[in-house]
Write an enzyme that holds these catalytic residues in place. Sequence first.
Site, PDB file in Angstrom:
ATOM      1  N   ASP A  40       7.005  -7.808   6.570  1.00 37.49           N
ATOM      2  CA  ASP A  40       7.616  -6.753   5.749  1.00 37.49           C
ATOM      3  C   ASP A  40       7.811  -5.435   6.517  1.00 37.49           C
ATOM      4  O   ASP A  40       8.071  -4.402   5.924  1.00 37.49           O
ATOM      5  CB  ASP A  40       6.762  -6.535   4.487  1.00 37.49           C
ATOM      6  CG  ASP A  40       7.605  -6.117   3.296  1.00 37.49           C
ATOM      7  OD1 ASP A  40       8.837  -6.288   3.356  1.00 37.49           O
ATOM      8  OD2 ASP A  40       7.030  -5.605   2.315  1.00 37.49           O
TER       9      ASP A  40
ATOM     10  N   ASP B 121       4.709  -3.652  -6.435  1.00 33.65           N
ATOM     11  CA  ASP B 121       5.338  -4.504  -5.424  1.00 33.65           C
ATOM     12  C   ASP B 121       6.690  -3.918  -4.971  1.00 33.65           C
ATOM     13  O   ASP B 121       7.281  -4.388  -4.013  1.00 33.65           O
ATOM     14  CB  ASP B 121       5.524  -5.916  -5.996  1.00 33.65           C
ATOM     15  CG  ASP B 121       5.772  -6.945  -4.913  1.00 33.65           C
ATOM     16  OD1 ASP B 121       5.592  -6.610  -3.716  1.00 33.65           O
ATOM     17  OD2 ASP B 121       6.150  -8.085  -5.263  1.00 33.65           O
TER      18      ASP B 121
ATOM     19  N   LYS C  74       1.446 -10.461  -5.689  1.00 30.18           N
ATOM     20  CA  LYS C  74       2.406 -11.544  -5.502  1.00 30.18           C
ATOM     21  C   LYS C  74       1.699 -12.894  -5.655  1.00 30.18           C
ATOM     22  O   LYS C  74       0.490 -12.979  -5.421  1.00 30.18           O
ATOM     23  CB  LYS C  74       2.968 -11.482  -4.073  1.00 30.18           C
ATOM     24  CG  LYS C  74       3.980 -10.376  -3.826  1.00 30.18           C
ATOM     25  CD  LYS C  74       4.480 -10.434  -2.401  1.00 30.18           C
ATOM     26  CE  LYS C  74       5.478  -9.332  -2.096  1.00 30.18           C
ATOM     27  NZ  LYS C  74       6.753  -9.483  -2.784  1.00 30.18           N
TER      28      LYS C  74
ATOM     29  N   ASP D 225       2.489  -6.977   2.716  1.00 28.08           N
ATOM     30  CA  ASP D 225       2.830  -6.652   1.330  1.00 28.08           C
ATOM     31  C   ASP D 225       2.201  -7.678   0.387  1.00 28.08           C
ATOM     32  O   ASP D 225       2.764  -8.742   0.123  1.00 28.08           O
ATOM     33  CB  ASP D 225       4.357  -6.640   1.170  1.00 28.08           C
ATOM     34  CG  ASP D 225       4.777  -6.252  -0.242  1.00 28.08           C
ATOM     35  OD1 ASP D 225       3.914  -5.804  -1.022  1.00 28.08           O
ATOM     36  OD2 ASP D 225       5.981  -6.388  -0.563  1.00 28.08           O
TER      37      ASP D 225
ATOM     38  N   ARG E 275      10.589   0.857  -1.133  1.00 25.42           N
ATOM     39  CA  ARG E 275      11.490   1.968  -1.479  1.00 25.42           C
ATOM     40  C   ARG E 275      10.725   3.289  -1.537  1.00 25.42           C
ATOM     41  O   ARG E 275      11.298   4.342  -1.299  1.00 25.42           O
ATOM     42  CB  ARG E 275      12.215   1.653  -2.808  1.00 25.42           C
ATOM     43  CG  ARG E 275      11.331   1.498  -3.990  1.00 25.42           C
ATOM     44  CD  ARG E 275      12.025   0.788  -5.151  1.00 25.42           C
ATOM     45  NE  ARG E 275      12.183  -0.638  -4.922  1.00 25.42           N
ATOM     46  CZ  ARG E 275      12.726  -1.476  -5.788  1.00 25.42           C
ATOM     47  NH1 ARG E 275      13.203  -1.043  -6.944  1.00 25.42           N
ATOM     48  NH2 ARG E 275      12.833  -2.770  -5.505  1.00 25.42           N
TER      49      ARG E 275
ATOM     50  N   GLU F 292       7.208  -1.352  -3.299  1.00 22.32           N
ATOM     51  CA  GLU F 292       6.576  -0.320  -2.476  1.00 22.32           C
ATOM     52  C   GLU F 292       7.445   0.157  -1.322  1.00 22.32           C
ATOM     53  O   GLU F 292       7.318   1.291  -0.877  1.00 22.32           O
ATOM     54  CB  GLU F 292       5.228  -0.835  -1.938  1.00 22.32           C
ATOM     55  CG  GLU F 292       5.292  -1.680  -0.654  1.00 22.32           C
ATOM     56  CD  GLU F 292       6.121  -2.955  -0.768  1.00 22.32           C
ATOM     57  OE1 GLU F 292       6.305  -3.452  -1.892  1.00 22.32           O
ATOM     58  OE2 GLU F 292       6.610  -3.463   0.256  1.00 22.32           O
TER      59      GLU F 292
ATOM     60  N   LYS G 237      11.468   0.488   7.084  1.00 21.77           N
ATOM     61  CA  LYS G 237      10.321   0.151   6.229  1.00 21.77           C
ATOM     62  C   LYS G 237       9.286  -0.568   7.084  1.00 21.77           C
ATOM     63  O   LYS G 237       9.564  -1.622   7.657  1.00 21.77           O
ATOM     64  CB  LYS G 237      10.778  -0.754   5.071  1.00 21.77           C
ATOM     65  CG  LYS G 237       9.621  -1.413   4.298  1.00 21.77           C
ATOM     66  CD  LYS G 237      10.121  -2.284   3.148  1.00 21.77           C
ATOM     67  CE  LYS G 237       8.982  -3.067   2.491  1.00 21.77           C
ATOM     68  NZ  LYS G 237       9.441  -3.958   1.410  1.00 21.77           N
TER      69      LYS G 237
HETATM   70  N1  BES Z   1       8.755  -7.094   0.557  1.00 21.46           N
HETATM   71  C1  BES Z   1       9.362  -7.436  -0.655  1.00 21.46           C
HETATM   72  C2  BES Z   1      10.760  -7.997  -0.509  1.00 21.46           C
HETATM   73  C3  BES Z   1      10.896  -9.295   0.235  1.00 21.46           C
HETATM   74  C4  BES Z   1      11.015 -10.481  -0.466  1.00 21.46           C
HETATM   75  C5  BES Z   1      10.996  -9.316   1.605  1.00 21.46           C
HETATM   76  C6  BES Z   1      11.190 -11.665   0.228  1.00 21.46           C
HETATM   77  C7  BES Z   1      11.157 -10.512   2.280  1.00 21.46           C
HETATM   78  C8  BES Z   1      11.261 -11.679   1.588  1.00 21.46           C
HETATM   79  C9  BES Z   1       9.447  -6.212  -1.566  1.00 21.46           C
HETATM   80  O1  BES Z   1       8.519  -5.219  -1.359  1.00 21.46           O
HETATM   81  C10 BES Z   1       9.270  -6.698  -2.970  1.00 21.46           C
HETATM   82  O2  BES Z   1       8.233  -7.188  -3.259  1.00 21.46           O
HETATM   83  N2  BES Z   1      10.299  -6.542  -3.777  1.00 21.46           N
HETATM   84  C11 BES Z   1      10.269  -6.957  -5.119  1.00 21.46           C
HETATM   85  C12 BES Z   1      10.651  -5.772  -5.964  1.00 21.46           C
HETATM   86  C13 BES Z   1      10.449  -5.958  -7.426  1.00 21.46           C
HETATM   87  C14 BES Z   1       8.993  -6.043  -7.777  1.00 21.46           C
HETATM   88  C15 BES Z   1      11.060  -4.768  -8.141  1.00 21.46           C
HETATM   89  C16 BES Z   1      11.273  -8.085  -5.275  1.00 21.46           C
HETATM   90  O3  BES Z   1      12.360  -7.989  -4.712  1.00 21.46           O
HETATM   91  O4  BES Z   1      10.951  -9.057  -5.932  1.00 21.46           O
HETATM   92 ZN    ZN Z   2       7.706  -5.128   0.575  1.00 19.48          ZN
HETATM   93 ZN    ZN Z   3       6.672  -5.552  -2.440  1.00 24.92          ZN
END
Ligand code: BES
Ligand code: ZN
Ligand code: ZN
Length: 493
Positions: A281, A340, A270, A263, A344, A342, A258
């Site tokens: 990210d 968010d 966020k 992000d 996946r 994204e 990824k």
């Molecule tokens: N990049 C984030 C995940 C992340 C969180 C990486 C903390 C490093 C530290 C990812 O893209 C994300 O935002 N995931 C969300 C998904 C949710 C909106 C379904 C999450 O895990 O909160």
């Molecule tokens: Zn992300």
């Molecule tokens: Zn995200």
Amino acid sequence: MQKSIGDKNSQKQLNGSFFKSWIMTYKHIKSLDTTTDFIIPCGKDHLKTIADFIPIKTPDFDGSFGSYQLIYGTHGNRIYLLGIGEEKEAPKMEEAFRKLCFETQKHWDKTIQVYAEDLLDDDIKKAVVGMEMAQYVIGEFKSKKDKLKNVNVAFVSSKAIKKTLSEGKCTGETINRIKALVDAPPNVKTPEFLGNWASKSAKKHDYKCTVLKQKQLEKQGFKAVLSVGRASVNPPVVIINEYKGKTTKSVDIALVGKGVTFDSGGLSIKPSTNLHYMKSDMGGAAVVLGIVELIAKLKLKINVVGIVASAENAVGSDSYRPGDVIGSYSGKTIEIIDTDAEGRLCLADGISYAIKTFKPEYLIDLATLTGSVVRTLGYAAAGMFTKDQDMANAMSNLGNQVHERVWELPLYEDFESDLHSDVADIRNFSGLPIAGAINAAKFLEAFTENHEKWLHLDIAGVSFGSSSYAKMKSATGFGIQLMLRFIQEKASN
Ligand code: BES
Ligand code: ZN
Ligand code: ZN
């Protein structure tokens, strides 16, 4: 006029080499010169070695991991007793060497010796990795830089350790190079920047690199990556690195990373606290880029492909929206619940492309995918998902050996219904505040075409974090040693 960081020229200037550190040269010597500086690694309760060099019967140094003591020799030389702790601490050996080196190297002469007679090959490799990691320069963008220095590190051993030293150096260098990428500001390390980094590395280390840009991505149908990246002025890319260490055509391992260079969350934006850390990210992408470079340097006898799906998840008038239905490389349609989620989407296209184009025997993806995995495993281990128990066991054992630990989480069918969409083939988020890491993994699974040897690592908690080497969070380099071991094992079979 000074160029502003992030303009096209300074990005070009930063490409490839990225940072300058001290140059450490690692040599093998057969006997110790006790008149110059040296390091004696000492295990806890195995302090007999000290008596070989220093006439003390009961030292007050106990060899606990990461501790060290400086003694001045009769020749005005420095002798460092370095605690390497108990046997169970050997997997993180590099940390003891890194700390000693980081804190004391400014006082060293041009040469320092390491008494390695009592160290195993693996320990020596890790010692070199640690010493190399101590050269990492986090202040790449500071106006004033420290002076560079050349240091010779002579490992004293009666065994043949030349190859071990060189492998340690290459591994440490790669770790530093990927850390520089993860720590780099997001206005500099755009998707295109990652593409240039890979191209330059491929030329230097003799592997093939293809960077698919906007037009090609559109033509070939990378609709999910394109959706994620479409609000950004920095267009998405997909990087395909192909390393051939064998004459056969088949691809043994495909790695997918990824590469979200920033992000923001997109329209599902966020909160601003710690948002700057979302520059990290692309930690999965960094591992994929780094590991292909490393195995090319080590000339491993294996065929490996590294794919990076890279985009910036920005907010703009052209952002993809919650409620949108988008396409994907696989042909599956996806209902966007949360922009968010994204990573996946990028990975889905990367995974589909890997399977269709290369039909790899093993398929591994690495991604800073969910906050949920951080809440589950903290900073101690990556979340691991696979249906292949042999692969899970191997990865888990290797992770313990290099202290890049992984912990298995389930891919139960029970979670499938959470991704049901009424309007599309699948949705990108369950909408539920539970089992987030599993949900994300189940989403990816839907794009693996039941590949039997697929394994997903959610490295969100381990790729970037606190350490004693920086005041703020920074890149850890997690994944390089683990992937190297995995690939080396497959290469030797
Ligand atoms: N990049 C984030 C995940 C992340 C969180 C990486 C903390 C490093 C530290 C990812 O893209 C994300 O935002 N995931 C969300 C998904 C949710 C909106 C379904 C999450 O895990 O909160
Ligand atoms: Zn992300
Ligand atoms: Zn995200």
